[in-house]
Write a protein that holds these residues in place. Structure first.
Motif, short mmCIF file in Angstrom:
data_model
loop_
_atom_site.label_atom_id
_atom_site.label_comp_id
_atom_site.label_asym_id
_atom_site.label_seq_id
_atom_site.Cartn_x
_atom_site.Cartn_y
_atom_site.Cartn_z
N VAL A 280 0.83 -1.20 0.00
CA VAL A 280 0.00 0.00 0.00
C VAL A 280 0.86 1.26 0.00
N LEU A 281 2.16 1.10 0.28
CA LEU A 281 3.05 2.26 0.30
C LEU A 281 3.17 2.92 -1.06
N HIS A 282 2.78 2.23 -2.12
CA HIS A 282 2.87 2.79 -3.46
C HIS A 282 1.70 3.68 -3.80
N ASP A 283 0.64 3.60 -3.03
CA ASP A 283 -0.59 4.29 -3.39
C ASP A 283 -0.63 5.74 -2.96
N GLU A 284 0.08 6.06 -1.89
CA GLU A 284 -0.12 7.36 -1.27
C GLU A 284 1.05 7.73 -0.38
N LEU A 285 1.35 9.00 -0.32
CA LEU A 285 2.30 9.52 0.66
C LEU A 285 1.84 9.10 2.05
N LEU A 286 2.79 8.78 2.92
CA LEU A 286 2.44 8.24 4.22
C LEU A 286 3.38 8.74 5.30
N LEU A 287 2.82 9.18 6.41
CA LEU A 287 3.56 9.55 7.61
C LEU A 287 2.76 9.06 8.82
N VAL A 288 3.37 8.18 9.62
CA VAL A 288 2.69 7.66 10.81
C VAL A 288 3.66 7.72 11.98
N GLY A 289 3.18 8.20 13.11
CA GLY A 289 4.00 8.25 14.31
C GLY A 289 3.13 8.38 15.54
N PHE A 290 3.79 8.46 16.70
CA PHE A 290 3.07 8.47 17.97
C PHE A 290 3.58 9.60 18.88
N PRO A 291 3.59 10.83 18.39
CA PRO A 291 4.01 11.94 19.24
C PRO A 291 3.00 12.18 20.37
N GLU A 292 3.51 12.41 21.54
CA GLU A 292 2.66 12.67 22.72
C GLU A 292 1.69 11.53 23.00
N GLY A 293 2.02 10.33 22.57
CA GLY A 293 1.19 9.17 22.88
C GLY A 293 0.03 8.93 21.96
N GLU A 294 -0.27 9.85 21.06
CA GLU A 294 -1.36 9.67 20.12
C GLU A 294 -0.84 9.10 18.80
N MET A 295 -1.67 8.31 18.14
CA MET A 295 -1.31 7.77 16.84
C MET A 295 -1.72 8.78 15.78
N VAL A 296 -0.74 9.30 15.04
CA VAL A 296 -0.99 10.29 14.00
C VAL A 296 -0.68 9.65 12.65
N ASP A 297 -1.69 9.59 11.79
CA ASP A 297 -1.59 8.94 10.49
C ASP A 297 -1.96 9.96 9.42
N ILE A 298 -0.97 10.40 8.64
CA ILE A 298 -1.18 11.46 7.66
C ILE A 298 -0.90 10.96 6.26
N ASN A 299 -1.80 11.24 5.33
CA ASN A 299 -1.49 11.15 3.91
C ASN A 299 -1.96 12.44 3.25
N SER A 300 -1.93 12.51 1.94
CA SER A 300 -2.24 13.78 1.28
C SER A 300 -3.71 14.12 1.29
N LYS A 301 -4.55 13.20 1.78
CA LYS A 301 -5.99 13.43 1.77
C LYS A 301 -6.59 13.68 3.14
N ARG A 302 -5.94 13.13 4.20
CA ARG A 302 -6.52 13.27 5.53
C ARG A 302 -5.49 13.04 6.61
N ILE A 313 -10.05 11.12 15.50
CA ILE A 313 -10.49 12.40 14.92
C ILE A 313 -9.91 12.50 13.52
N ARG A 314 -10.77 12.77 12.53
CA ARG A 314 -10.33 12.85 11.14
C ARG A 314 -10.38 14.30 10.66
N THR A 315 -9.30 14.73 10.02
CA THR A 315 -9.23 16.06 9.43
C THR A 315 -8.92 15.91 7.94
N SER A 316 -9.76 16.50 7.09
CA SER A 316 -9.53 16.41 5.65
C SER A 316 -8.41 17.36 5.23
N ILE A 317 -7.66 16.95 4.23
CA ILE A 317 -6.57 17.77 3.68
C ILE A 317 -6.86 17.99 2.19
N THR A 318 -6.90 19.24 1.78
CA THR A 318 -7.25 19.54 0.39
C THR A 318 -6.16 20.27 -0.38
N ASN A 319 -5.11 20.70 0.31
CA ASN A 319 -4.04 21.42 -0.38
C ASN A 319 -2.72 21.23 0.36
#
Length: 351
Positions: A280-302, A313-319
């Motif tokens: 799945v790493l080929h499909d989308e930019l990916l950044l995942v980590g656990f700063p401050e104990g929370e799981m943060v999963d970022i791609n170019s869409k959300r 909590i989901r936040t949409s990314i448009t730009n």
């Protein structure tokens, strides 16, 4: 219909030592593991002397980059606690990401020196960066370790070695083996003792349930709790178990009786970066980590932020501006230049 098929084919009392393989309507039973622990006692390979890392650099990395002061004392006093702390801090401070491999110029495979710099500068990477470097660090600190090649399923192709994990020998006493795997995007924070006969106790972190199952004498499978609906969506050559009222799907199969050298991780990186059929790493930019104990999963869409209890909590990314702000907030050490280059590779936010 497929769910009905699964219910008919998978017995509700299936032994955890038998697996059911489901692939486009084909089901079969596999081997049964011996109820005992067996390891290759003399696993050897060219290791830390091959990786470009000194003991001084290893100590500096642990104490300054991972923020674990007086690490050698902690390791001497309580080795297991040290390993668990190192895993937590790696997850908190080193992101799991693919941005260093997919650039505007195309797919790029870092060498060991470049991989080392990615770790020291907290740019992160995938397992072939994080786990290979971490294994070299642990060896320089005096632990007996080796890299175990691991396989994953592929959609439309045979299994391939596309992951590596760390095995530590004699961590808590002579003859013990522990599996350590900080180089994944999953919330695996603790070393797993491999002394279990059939399966490890189930763990839950950030709403994700997982356990380890002994598939054979030389294979341990990391499994994630799933359900029939998810199984229907996958329809993949992965392995599935039914145990204690729950379905478990294979994530990795760790070949604990085998070892690989740091240089051979280049082949793993090649498998990951150049074969999109199973990654799945080929499909989308990916950044995942656990700063401050929370799981943060970022791609170019959300951006998904998941608490320890599993609330998301989901936040949409448009730009690109929104993306850069989120990355700067949660992963401030990540290079904006590398991020923009990866965005171009994936064709996101065209101007």
């Amino acid at each position: 219909m497929y769910l009905q098929y699964l219910r008919q084919r998978i017995p509700l009392r299936t032994s955890i030592l038998q697996w059911t393989k489901i692939n486009k309507g084909v089901s079969g039973t596999g081997f049964k593991a011996e109820p005992r622990v067996c390891f290759k006692r003399n696993v050897s390979c060219k290791v830390s002397d091959e990786y470009p890392l000194t003991k001084t650099e290893a100590v500096t990395y642990v104490e300054e980059v991972l923020d674990i002061p007086d690490c050698q004392t902690l390791l001497a006093e309580d080795p297991l606690s040290f390993i668990n702390t190192l895993s937590v801090q790696t997850k908190a401070r080193i992101p799991f990401t693919n941005i260093s491999f997919f650039t505007r110029e195309g797919v790029y495979l870092p060498n060991l020196d470049e991989s080392k710099e990615l770790m020291l500068s907290r740019q992160g990477g995938n397992c072939s960066i994080i786990n290979v470097f971490t294994e070299a660090v642990l060896r320089q600190l005096g632990l007996q370790t080796y890299l175990a090649p691991s396989s994953t399923f592929r959609f439309g192709g045979p299994r391939m070695i596309s992951h590596s994990a760390i095995i530590i020998k004699d961590l808590v006493r002579s003859g013990t083996f522990h599996l350590v795997d900080p180089g994944t995007r999953l919330p695996i924070f603790k070393a797993v003792s491999l002394e279990f006969k059939e399966s490890s106790p189930a763990q839950v972190e950030h709403g994700i349930h997982f356990k380890y199952i002994r598939a054979s004498l030389g294979a341990i499978q990391g499994c994630r709790k799933t359900n029939l609906t998810e199984l229907e969506k996958l329809r993949s050559p992965a392995l599935f178990y039914f145990n204690d009222g729950d379905f478990w799907s294979e994530m990795f199969t760790y070949n604990i009786n085998e070892s690989m050298s740091p240089s051979s991780s280049a082949e793993v990186q090649k498998n990951i970066s150049t074969d999109p059929t199973g990654q799945v790493l080929h499909d989308e930019l990916l950044l995942v980590g656990f700063p401050e104990g929370e799981m943060v999963d970022i791609n170019s869409k959300r951006c998904l932020i998941t608490s320890r209890s599993g609330n998301t909590i989901r936040t949409s990314i448009t730009n690109s501006d929104d993306l850069l702000k989120l990355v700067e907030q949660f992963f401030p050490c990540v290079s904006s230049a590398a991020l923009n280059s990866s965005l171009e590779y994936f064709g996101r936010y065209p101007k």
